[in-house]
Design an enzyme around this catalytic site. Structure first.
Site, PDB file in Angstrom:
ATOM      1  N   ARG A  61       0.807  -1.209   0.000  1.00 13.86           N
ATOM      2  CA  ARG A  61       0.000   0.000   0.000  1.00 13.86           C
ATOM      3  C   ARG A  61       0.844   1.265   0.000  1.00 13.86           C
ATOM      4  O   ARG A  61       0.422   2.315  -0.440  1.00 13.86           O
ATOM      5  CB  ARG A  61      -0.901  -0.025   1.232  1.00 13.86           C
ATOM      6  CG  ARG A  61      -2.189   0.701   0.984  1.00 13.86           C
ATOM      7  CD  ARG A  61      -3.127   0.584   2.125  1.00 13.86           C
ATOM      8  NE  ARG A  61      -2.672  -0.396   3.116  1.00 13.86           N
ATOM      9  CZ  ARG A  61      -3.489  -1.003   3.945  1.00 13.86           C
ATOM     10  NH1 ARG A  61      -4.756  -0.787   3.881  1.00 13.86           N
ATOM     11  NH2 ARG A  61      -3.039  -1.842   4.855  1.00 13.86           N
ATOM     12  N   LYS A 168       2.626 -20.007   6.354  1.00 14.55           N
ATOM     13  CA  LYS A 168       1.838 -20.493   7.478  1.00 14.55           C
ATOM     14  C   LYS A 168       1.434 -19.311   8.357  1.00 14.55           C
ATOM     15  O   LYS A 168       2.063 -18.262   8.264  1.00 14.55           O
ATOM     16  CB  LYS A 168       2.646 -21.508   8.296  1.00 14.55           C
ATOM     17  CG  LYS A 168       3.997 -20.929   8.790  1.00 14.55           C
ATOM     18  CD  LYS A 168       4.530 -21.655   9.944  1.00 14.55           C
ATOM     19  CE  LYS A 168       4.096 -21.076  11.247  1.00 14.55           C
ATOM     20  NZ  LYS A 168       4.747 -19.856  11.702  1.00 14.55           N
ATOM     21  N   HIS A 198       9.185 -23.241   6.827  1.00 15.99           N
ATOM     22  CA  HIS A 198      10.603 -22.989   6.567  1.00 15.99           C
ATOM     23  C   HIS A 198      11.540 -23.959   7.285  1.00 15.99           C
ATOM     24  O   HIS A 198      12.704 -24.075   6.943  1.00 15.99           O
ATOM     25  CB  HIS A 198      10.974 -21.515   6.832  1.00 15.99           C
ATOM     26  CG  HIS A 198      11.171 -21.187   8.278  1.00 15.99           C
ATOM     27  ND1 HIS A 198      10.135 -20.918   9.121  1.00 15.99           N
ATOM     28  CD2 HIS A 198      12.284 -21.078   9.030  1.00 15.99           C
ATOM     29  CE1 HIS A 198      10.591 -20.651  10.329  1.00 15.99           C
ATOM     30  NE2 HIS A 198      11.912 -20.741  10.304  1.00 15.99           N
ATOM     31  N   GLU A 236      13.044 -20.940  22.094  1.00 19.42           N
ATOM     32  CA  GLU A 236      13.512 -19.626  21.644  1.00 19.42           C
ATOM     33  C   GLU A 236      13.757 -18.748  22.858  1.00 19.42           C
ATOM     34  O   GLU A 236      13.000 -18.814  23.831  1.00 19.42           O
ATOM     35  CB  GLU A 236      12.453 -18.964  20.766  1.00 19.42           C
ATOM     36  CG  GLU A 236      12.213 -19.680  19.462  1.00 19.42           C
ATOM     37  CD  GLU A 236      11.226 -18.917  18.600  1.00 19.42           C
ATOM     38  OE1 GLU A 236      11.672 -18.192  17.712  1.00 19.42           O
ATOM     39  OE2 GLU A 236      10.018 -19.031  18.852  1.00 19.42           O
ATOM     40  N   ASP A 255       1.165 -21.511  16.189  1.00 21.22           N
ATOM     41  CA  ASP A 255       2.284 -20.851  15.513  1.00 21.22           C
ATOM     42  C   ASP A 255       3.346 -21.855  15.063  1.00 21.22           C
ATOM     43  O   ASP A 255       3.816 -21.793  13.931  1.00 21.22           O
ATOM     44  CB  ASP A 255       2.907 -19.802  16.454  1.00 21.22           C
ATOM     45  CG  ASP A 255       4.012 -18.984  15.789  1.00 21.22           C
ATOM     46  OD1 ASP A 255       3.959 -18.819  14.555  1.00 21.22           O
ATOM     47  OD2 ASP A 255       4.922 -18.517  16.498  1.00 21.22           O
ATOM     48  N   HIS A 260       5.960 -26.631  12.308  1.00 20.15           N
ATOM     49  CA  HIS A 260       7.376 -27.021  12.410  1.00 20.15           C
ATOM     50  C   HIS A 260       7.565 -28.309  13.221  1.00 20.15           C
ATOM     51  O   HIS A 260       8.255 -29.235  12.791  1.00 20.15           O
ATOM     52  CB  HIS A 260       8.199 -25.913  13.081  1.00 20.15           C
ATOM     53  CG  HIS A 260       8.081 -24.571  12.414  1.00 20.15           C
ATOM     54  ND1 HIS A 260       7.850 -24.432  11.068  1.00 20.15           N
ATOM     55  CD2 HIS A 260       8.188 -23.311  12.901  1.00 20.15           C
ATOM     56  CE1 HIS A 260       7.794 -23.134  10.774  1.00 20.15           C
ATOM     57  NE2 HIS A 260       7.996 -22.439  11.866  1.00 20.15           N
TER      58      HIS A 260
HETATM   59  C1  BG6 Z   1       8.137 -18.869  12.803  1.00 19.03           C
HETATM   60  C2  BG6 Z   1       7.261 -18.485  13.954  1.00 19.03           C
HETATM   61  O1  BG6 Z   1       7.455 -19.772  11.968  1.00 19.03           O
HETATM   62  O2  BG6 Z   1       9.326 -19.481  13.277  1.00 19.03           O
HETATM   63  C3  BG6 Z   1       8.018 -17.591  14.926  1.00 19.03           C
HETATM   64  O3  BG6 Z   1       6.112 -17.802  13.485  1.00 19.03           O
HETATM   65  C4  BG6 Z   1       9.342 -18.203  15.312  1.00 19.03           C
HETATM   66  O4  BG6 Z   1       7.229 -17.322  16.081  1.00 19.03           O
HETATM   67  C5  BG6 Z   1      10.119 -18.643  14.075  1.00 19.03           C
HETATM   68  O5  BG6 Z   1      10.085 -17.253  16.040  1.00 19.03           O
HETATM   69  C6  BG6 Z   1      11.389 -19.376  14.432  1.00 19.03           C
HETATM   70  O6  BG6 Z   1      12.125 -19.658  13.286  1.00 19.03           O
HETATM   71  P1  BG6 Z   1      13.683 -20.005  13.369  1.00 19.03           P
HETATM   72  O7  BG6 Z   1      14.044 -20.394  11.985  1.00 19.03           O
HETATM   73  O8  BG6 Z   1      14.371 -18.793  13.860  1.00 19.03           O
HETATM   74  O9  BG6 Z   1      13.808 -21.139  14.345  1.00 19.03           O
END
Ligand code: BG6
Length: 505
Positions: A61, A168, A198, A236, A255, A260
């Protein structure tokens, strides 16, 4: 490229470069685009993996021109790229960058985007090929998809491909993900939809398949006869950053557990695929996702938590409810742990303990196979006090590698046995650094290789695991844990109930 008659077409070791194409990013001003997508595009260019005829289009935008957009992209790429900065690579890429301004419900803006894509055929020779990356909130998907359908942008025709990349979370439960899948499938063909998780782009995650299926050493003991339990941890140290709006509605289970962690479980538990192809790998993963059982006693075996203020790396950090944009009475979880079963001959009776959380002591993702104890130890009891279970740990990140933990004799004149570990570290064995997950996955989208992308049915099977947990948790208060600690006490009690303990990575 001229085909080399001496080269086996199945040989994928030589760099594969996509056909001429455009990459269109919706939500280009967002965090993901800035921190991951733009740097990944630069890294690919730097490695010579983008086609000569390439165009990058940003759609948002914001009232920007091509120059402002190119400048933002440059800053993002410079700050977050993995590979060394080379101005000449950037200059070349910058010439291929275009910005289209508009909101998602603006017909004119989408007509303009379609016209720009047509123009790029003339100016950049993209051959009509384009991948559309939806780096936008899921609530916007329907509007954008309908716009793409209306303008004919989504149509693949012979000699021209059009693909869509969906980030996602894919929905928020099984019914909404079915609805979303149906919508995406009504606009794009089944082979043209790439759902990004990812974690599957991470080198160490792919190594799980190499470890299991390229060796003879591990597979014979990779089952319930030898494995006592499996622990999958994604911890994390960061909080929710500026993502309160997203996170409040989502929580840890939706999430990352839904995607994952369940993907990691599927790769750990699946049978050997008939061949290393998208179809066969997805088929094996799906069987596992469908075989997952949730605990009957959720009170004990499904625990969620929320961080309170505490200390991390010597710094005082806020509690979740004090984060900007978070409801002070929020019931959203920032930690989730669950005991799952996999009802197959290989895994029946083996608990899979999964846990994830924010503001834990450190960032670490790992998959640990904890083996059964030896049925008999011909040593005095006191000599084996410090002998634990053998463990095989796949360290997804950081310190990527594999660790084997086993007992060894302590030097000396008595037979004392203690745990030791043997390490394989990527950084020591290989000189080339691993590509970033997004680098690999973007390249695969442009190449049309769907091996590392979950398909519809996998996403739905994963929601079928999460929905009963969410239903159980709805309206309950998550267990508090202090930032900087390894989650709530209830999660420790969950393992203690079965005589086990979480690993301290
Ligand atoms: C994302 C989540 O998919 O993965 C985040 O939405 C998370 O909340 C992130 O912090 C972590 O990714 P990575 O690759 O840093 O482990």
């Amino acid at each position: 490229m001229i085909p080399n008659p001496l080269r086996d077409p199945r040989d994928r070791r030589l760099p594969r470069v996509p056909e001429p194409c455009a990459l269109v990013v919706f939500g280009i001003t967002g965090d993901l685009a800035r921190k991951k997508l733009l740097p990944a595009v630069y890294d690919l260019a730097n490695r010579g993996l983008l086609p000569t005829n390439f165009a990058l289009l940003g759609f948002a935008r914001r009232d920007w021109g091509d120059t402002e957009f190119a400048e933002l992209s440059r800053e993002a790429a410079r700050q977050y790229a993995r590979t060394p900065w080379r101005e000449e690579v950037w200059e070349q890429l910058a010439a291929d960058i275009t910005f289209v301004q508009g909101s998602f419900d603006d017909d004119n803006a989408f007509d303009q985007l379609a016209a720009t894509l047509d123009e790029l055929e003339g100016t950049h020779g993209i051959g009509g090929n384009a991948a559309f990356y939806l780096s936008i909130p899921p609530s916007m998907f329907p509007t954008v998809l309908k716009q793409m359908q209306r303008t004919g942008m989504a149509e693949s025709t012979p000699g021209r491909w059009r693909r869509v990349v969906v980030e996602k979370p894919f929905g928020e439960d099984l019914p909404s993900s079915r609805e979303l899948n149906a919508l995406v499938d009504s606009v794009f063909g089944p082979d043209d939809v790439f759902r990004i998780d990812h974690y599957l782009g991470k080198e160490t995650v792919q190594n799980l398949l190499a470890l299991r299926f390229a060796n003879t050493l591990f597979e014979p003991i990779w089952n319930g006869n030898h494995v006592d339990s499996v622990q999958i941890t994604m911890a994390e140290d960061v909080g929710i950053g500026g993502r309160a709006q997203f996170y409040e509605k989502t929580g840890a289970a939706r999430d990352v557990l839904q995607n994952h962690l369940l993907q990691l479980l599927a790769l750990t538990a699946m049978e050997e695929p008939v061949e290393f192809s998208a179809e066969e790998i997805r088929t094996e993963k799906l069987k596992i996702l469908r075989a997952i059982s949730v605990p009957e006693d959720m009170e004990t075996f499904a625990v969620r938590g929320q961080y309170e203020q505490g200390w991390l790396a010597g710094e005082r950090v806020k509690g979740y409810r004090q984060e900007e944009g978070v409801d002070p009475a929020s019931l959203t979880e920032t930690y989730a742990a669950v005991r799952l079963g996999v009802e197959t001959r290989r895994w029946a009776g083996v608990p899979f303990y999964l846990r994830t959380g924010k503001r834990l002591p450190r960032r670490v993702t790992e998959i640990a196979l904890v083996f059964k104890r030896a049925p008999h130890l011909p040593f005095a009891e006191t000599d084996t006090e410090e002998l634990g279970n053998n463990q095989l740990v796949v360290r997804v990140q950081p310190d990527e590698g594999v660790t084997l933990k086993f007992g060894s004799k302590v030097p000396g004149s008595v037979m004392e046995v203690r745990d030791v570990s043997m390490d394989f570290l990527y950084g020591e064995q290989f000189t080339e650094a691993s590509p970033e997950a997004y680098e690999r996955l973007l390249l695969d989208v442009l190449l049309g290789d769907a091996t590392l992308f979950p398909r519809n049915a996998e996403v739905e099977a994963s929601w079928a695991v999460i929905d009963p947990l969410e239903e159980f948790w709805a309206g309950t208060t998550p267990h508090p844990y202090r930032a900087g600690e390894w989650g709530p006490r209830a999660a420790d009690e969950m393992l203690a109930a079965e005589g086990r303990r979480w690993r301290r990575p």
